[in-house]
Design an enzyme around this catalytic site. Structure first.
Site, PDB file in Angstrom:
ATOM      1  N   VAL A  65       8.036  -1.644   6.409  1.00 20.80           N
ATOM      2  CA  VAL A  65       7.799  -0.205   6.393  1.00 20.80           C
ATOM      3  C   VAL A  65       8.398   0.419   5.134  1.00 20.80           C
ATOM      4  CG1 VAL A  65       8.181   1.968   7.600  1.00 20.80           C
ATOM      5  CG2 VAL A  65       7.775  -0.139   8.906  1.00 20.80           C
ATOM      6  N   LYS A  66       7.554   1.114   4.381  1.00 19.52           N
ATOM      7  CA  LYS A  66       7.996   1.787   3.168  1.00 19.52           C
ATOM      8  C   LYS A  66       8.493   3.186   3.518  1.00 19.52           C
ATOM      9  CE  LYS A  66       5.522   1.315  -0.552  1.00 19.52           C
ATOM     10  NZ  LYS A  66       4.361   1.320  -1.492  1.00 19.52           N
ATOM     11  N   VAL A  67       9.694   3.496   3.049  1.00 17.79           N
ATOM     12  CA  VAL A  67      10.322   4.783   3.344  1.00 17.79           C
ATOM     13  C   VAL A  67      10.763   5.428   2.031  1.00 17.79           C
ATOM     14  CG1 VAL A  67      12.204   5.952   4.545  1.00 17.79           C
ATOM     15  CG2 VAL A  67      11.148   3.912   5.565  1.00 17.79           C
ATOM     16  N   ALA A 112       3.331  -0.884   4.382  1.00 15.10           N
ATOM     17  CA  ALA A 112       2.675   0.408   4.555  1.00 15.10           C
ATOM     18  C   ALA A 112       3.747   1.477   4.710  1.00 15.10           C
ATOM     19  CB  ALA A 112       1.741   0.398   5.756  1.00 15.10           C
ATOM     20  N   THR A 138       0.856  -1.185   0.000  1.00 20.10           N
ATOM     21  CA  THR A 138       0.000   0.000   0.000  1.00 20.10           C
ATOM     22  C   THR A 138       0.892   1.235   0.000  1.00 20.10           C
ATOM     23  OG1 THR A 138      -0.107   0.252   2.414  1.00 20.10           O
ATOM     24  CG2 THR A 138      -1.734  -1.219   1.396  1.00 20.10           C
TER      25      THR A 138
END
Length: 220
Positions: free
Chosen positions: A84-86, A58, A27
Site C-alpha cells: 500500500v502506497k501512502v 497501489a 501504480t
C-alpha cells in the site's frame, strides 16, 4: 536489485515481463485514472499479466490516517499481498504506523526530501519512493536526495528500501542505482529507451549481411 514498471497498461506489462526481470508493478491514482479501469478490475489483470508473480503497489486516496487505513484494507481485499502506497504527509506517517501494527506492508510515496523519507521508514514503511525528476524540476537534486536517503536508511532503518520513482531518462535511473538505490520503478517510455539502441540493430543487420554473403543463409 528490484526492477518495477510504473504503469497500469496490462498489455505492456505482459509484453515486457517476457523481457525484463520484473519484481512487480507500481501504480498511483493518476496512472489508474489514465487507464480508466477501476482498481478491482485492473489490479487482478496486472497480477495475471505477471503470471501471478511479482509485487503490486497501489495508493490510498483518503487524506486522514483512519481513512488511509480503511483504503489499505480495501486494497488488500482485492490483492491479498499488495503493498500500500501512502503519501508521506503528517496523516500519512500516522497511517504508516497503524498499518505496520496491522502487518500491512507500505511504501512511503511523494517523497521530496531525505528527512521526509527517513521518517516514513522509521514509521514502518518497507519502501520509500523519492520523486527524482520532480525534485530536479523544483530546483533540487533528485540523485543527491536518493544518495542521502540511501545512506540514512542504511544507518537508521536498514530494513527499508529506497524505491526511486519519477524518471524521464534512463540516465537518471542508472545514476540512482549507482548511488546505491535498491529498487527503481520505470515508466514505460523510459523502460523502452533502456533496450532501444539503433546502433545495436545496425550491428545485427551487418552480422546477417556478412553471414548471408558468405554462406547464402542467415541461420547457423
Amino acid at each position: 536489485m528490484e526492477l518495477y514498471l510504473d504503469t497500469s497498461d496490462v498489455v505492456a506489462v505482459k509484453a515486457l515481463s517476457r523481457i525484463f526481470p520484473l519484481a512487480g508493478v507500481t501504480t498511483n491514482p493518476s496512472i489508474i485514472a489514465a487507464g480508466k479501469k477501476p482498481l478491482e478490475v485492473v489490479l487482478p489483470e496486472l497480477h495475471e499479466a505477471m503470471g501471478g508473480q511479482g509485487r503490486l503497489f497501489a495508493q490510498v486516496m483518503a487524506t486522514t490516517a483512519e481513512g488511509m487505513v480503511n483504503d489499505a484494507r480495501k486494497l488488500r481485499s482485492i490483492i491479498a499481498d499488495i503493498v500500500v502506497k501512502v503519501p508521506v504527509t503528517t496523516e500519512g506517517l500516522a497511517a504508516i504506523k497503524m498499518l505496520k501494527a496491522e502487518g500491512i506492508p507500505t511504501l512511503g510515496t511523494a517523497v521530496y526530501g531525505a528527512a521526509q523519507g527517513l521518517l516514513s521508514a522509521l514509521a514502518g514503511a518497507e519502501y520509500v519512493a523519492p520523486y527524482v525528476n520532480r525534485i530536479d524540476a523544483q530546483g533540487g537534486s533528485g540523485i543527491q536526495t536518493v544518495t542521502d536517503l540511501h545512506q540514512l536508511l542504511k544507518m537508521h532503518a536498514p530494513r527499508a528500501k529506497v524505491l526511486a520513482a519519477s524518471f524521464k531518462t534512463p540516465r537518471q535511473a542508472l545514476d540512482c542505482l549507482l548511488a546505491g538505490c535498491e529498487s527503481i520503478t520505470l515508466p514505460l517510455d523510459v523502460a523502452q529507451q533502456m533496450i532501444s539502441y539503433p546502433a545495436v540493430d545496425a550491428a545485427v543487420a551487418k552480422f546477417e549481411q556478412d553471414w548471408q554473403g558468405a554462406f547464402g543463409r542467415t541461420s547457423i
